[in-house]
Design a protein around this motif. Structure first.
Motif, PDB file in Angstrom:
ATOM      1  N   PHE A   2      48.522  -4.394  37.587  1.00 40.92           N
ATOM      2  CA  PHE A   2      47.774  -4.855  38.753  1.00 40.92           C
ATOM      3  C   PHE A   2      47.443  -3.684  39.686  1.00 40.92           C
ATOM      4  CE2 PHE A   2      49.961  -8.538  37.172  1.00 40.92           C
ATOM      5  CZ  PHE A   2      49.113  -9.613  37.430  1.00 40.92           C
ATOM      6  N   GLN A  31      43.922   3.100  47.675  1.00 41.00           N
ATOM      7  CA  GLN A  31      43.842   1.831  46.976  1.00 41.00           C
ATOM      8  C   GLN A  31      43.165   2.078  45.629  1.00 41.00           C
ATOM      9  OE1 GLN A  31      44.864  -1.424  47.871  1.00 41.00           O
ATOM     10  NE2 GLN A  31      44.298  -1.855  45.757  1.00 41.00           N
ATOM     11  N   GLU A  53      39.776  -1.560  40.865  1.00 38.98           N
ATOM     12  CA  GLU A  53      40.056  -2.285  39.625  1.00 38.98           C
ATOM     13  C   GLU A  53      39.392  -1.628  38.420  1.00 38.98           C
ATOM     14  OE1 GLU A  53      39.387  -6.757  37.748  1.00 38.98           O
ATOM     15  OE2 GLU A  53      39.343  -6.472  39.920  1.00 38.98           O
ATOM     16  N   GLU A  66      47.277  -3.887  42.895  1.00 41.13           N
ATOM     17  CA  GLU A  66      48.003  -4.066  44.149  1.00 41.13           C
ATOM     18  C   GLU A  66      48.985  -5.222  44.021  1.00 41.13           C
ATOM     19  OE1 GLU A  66      45.308  -5.181  47.228  1.00 41.13           O
ATOM     20  OE2 GLU A  66      44.442  -6.846  46.074  1.00 41.13           O
ATOM     21  N   ILE A  67      49.918  -5.294  44.959  1.00 44.74           N
ATOM     22  CA  ILE A  67      50.821  -6.439  45.033  1.00 44.74           C
ATOM     23  C   ILE A  67      50.052  -7.605  45.640  1.00 44.74           C
ATOM     24  CG2 ILE A  67      52.977  -7.315  45.985  1.00 44.74           C
ATOM     25  CD1 ILE A  67      53.876  -4.378  46.272  1.00 44.74           C
ATOM     26  N   ASN A  68      49.982  -8.708  44.915  1.00 41.25           N
ATOM     27  CA  ASN A  68      49.279  -9.879  45.420  1.00 41.25           C
ATOM     28  C   ASN A  68      49.929 -11.148  44.868  1.00 41.25           C
ATOM     29  OD1 ASN A  68      48.400 -10.002  42.731  1.00 41.25           O
ATOM     30  ND2 ASN A  68      46.397  -9.109  43.194  1.00 41.25           N
ATOM     31  N   GLU A  69      49.322 -12.279  45.140  1.00 42.11           N
ATOM     32  CA  GLU A  69      49.900 -13.552  44.713  1.00 42.11           C
ATOM     33  C   GLU A  69      49.972 -13.658  43.192  1.00 42.11           C
ATOM     34  OE1 GLU A  69      47.824 -16.766  46.509  1.00 42.11           O
ATOM     35  OE2 GLU A  69      48.505 -16.298  48.548  1.00 42.11           O
ATOM     36  N   ASP A  70      48.986 -13.111  42.498  1.00 39.19           N
ATOM     37  CA  ASP A  70      49.007 -13.136  41.031  1.00 39.19           C
ATOM     38  C   ASP A  70      50.224 -12.386  40.499  1.00 39.19           C
ATOM     39  OD1 ASP A  70      46.611 -14.517  41.082  1.00 39.19           O
ATOM     40  OD2 ASP A  70      45.384 -12.732  40.746  1.00 39.19           O
ATOM     41  N   LYS A  89      43.579 -12.607  35.419  1.00 37.01           N
ATOM     42  CA  LYS A  89      43.486 -12.881  36.854  1.00 37.01           C
ATOM     43  C   LYS A  89      42.982 -11.632  37.580  1.00 37.01           C
ATOM     44  CE  LYS A  89      46.674 -16.768  36.911  1.00 37.01           C
ATOM     45  NZ  LYS A  89      47.815 -17.437  37.569  1.00 37.01           N
ATOM     46  N   SER A  90      43.736 -11.114  38.547  1.00 37.07           N
ATOM     47  CA  SER A  90      43.265  -9.943  39.294  1.00 37.07           C
ATOM     48  C   SER A  90      43.741  -8.628  38.685  1.00 37.07           C
ATOM     49  CB  SER A  90      43.743 -10.026  40.748  1.00 37.07           C
ATOM     50  OG  SER A  90      45.154 -10.113  40.809  1.00 37.07           O
TER      51      SER A  90
END
Length: 215
Positions: free
Chosen positions: A47, A3, A6, A49-53, A29-30
């Motif tokens: 980003f 992972q 950030e 990771e794959i996320n909602e943002d 955002k993230s």
């Protein structure tokens, strides 16, 4: 695979921006956003990771030449994003060994090496031909204790002579001289093989998407 933290992503992206003379990344955002400003890359969103943002942004953007980039494999994205997005070749975030053989094979005859600091913490290694033409080049950017390798390239007519390996090793020696032992880069599939031969390891897959102007 790991992972991607950030802060590590932010350091690498800052180095990428400095190397290419682009505005520094800003948090979004993230992830991060870089206002690249090129005709075929207006903005890049990155980003960890794959996320909602990430998914929400992919669903909302329709303008061409905006890039979305994420630390994840291509296969995980296929069913999550609209079909208007075009997958780019798989990239590889890689970390390098703290020590590399600084000698290796000698420089091929007819070439010379030039090393200079382009700006604070941005170093360039260039291999020239006898007539001072560029045969190979690479850049090192040091950001908060991280050595970022970027834009390593060998001209086609000078490939398969070990010049890229020489560039990388010289860049590594600069990092060592600055007391930096953490080495990081993003490689193409072809570049990955070269770095692996020098002891680099894949940290994370890195996938890019873009909407192309079909006009």
């Amino acid at each position: 695979m790991h992972q991607v933290p950030e802060d590590l992503l932010g350091k690498w992206l800052k180095g990428w921006s400095i190397s290419r003379g682009k505005p520094l990344p800003e948090p979004w955002k993230s992830g991060y956003r870089v206002l690249v400003g090129d005709e075929t890359q207006k903005v890049r969103y990155v980003f960890p990771e794959i996320n909602e943002d990430f998914i929400g942004l992919a669903e909302s953007i329709r303008e061409p030449w905006i890039y979305l980039k994420v630390c994840a494999p291509r296969e995980e994205l296929i069913r999550l994003i609209p079909q208007r997005w075009k997958m780019q070749p798989q990239g590889y975030m890689m970390y390098g060994p703290e020590k590399m053989d600084k000698h290796g094979k000698p420089m091929p005859k007819g070439y010379s090496i030039e090393i200079f600091e382009q700006q604070p913490d941005l170093f360039v290694v260039r291999i020239n031909t006898e007539n001072k033409g560029e045969a190979a080049i690479g850049r090192l950017i040091i950001v908060d204790g991280l050595a970022i390798y970027d834009r390593v390239k060998t001209e086609e007519s000078h490939q398969r002579k070990g010049l890229a390996t020489k560039v990388i090793k010289e860049l590594h020696q600069i990092a060592v001289s600055k007391g930096v032992s953490q080495n990081f880069l993003v490689a193409t599939g072809q570049g990955k093989l070269l770095y692996e031969s020098m002891g680099w390891k894949t940290f994370s897959l890195y996938t890019s998407l873009v909407i192309k102007d079909e006009k």
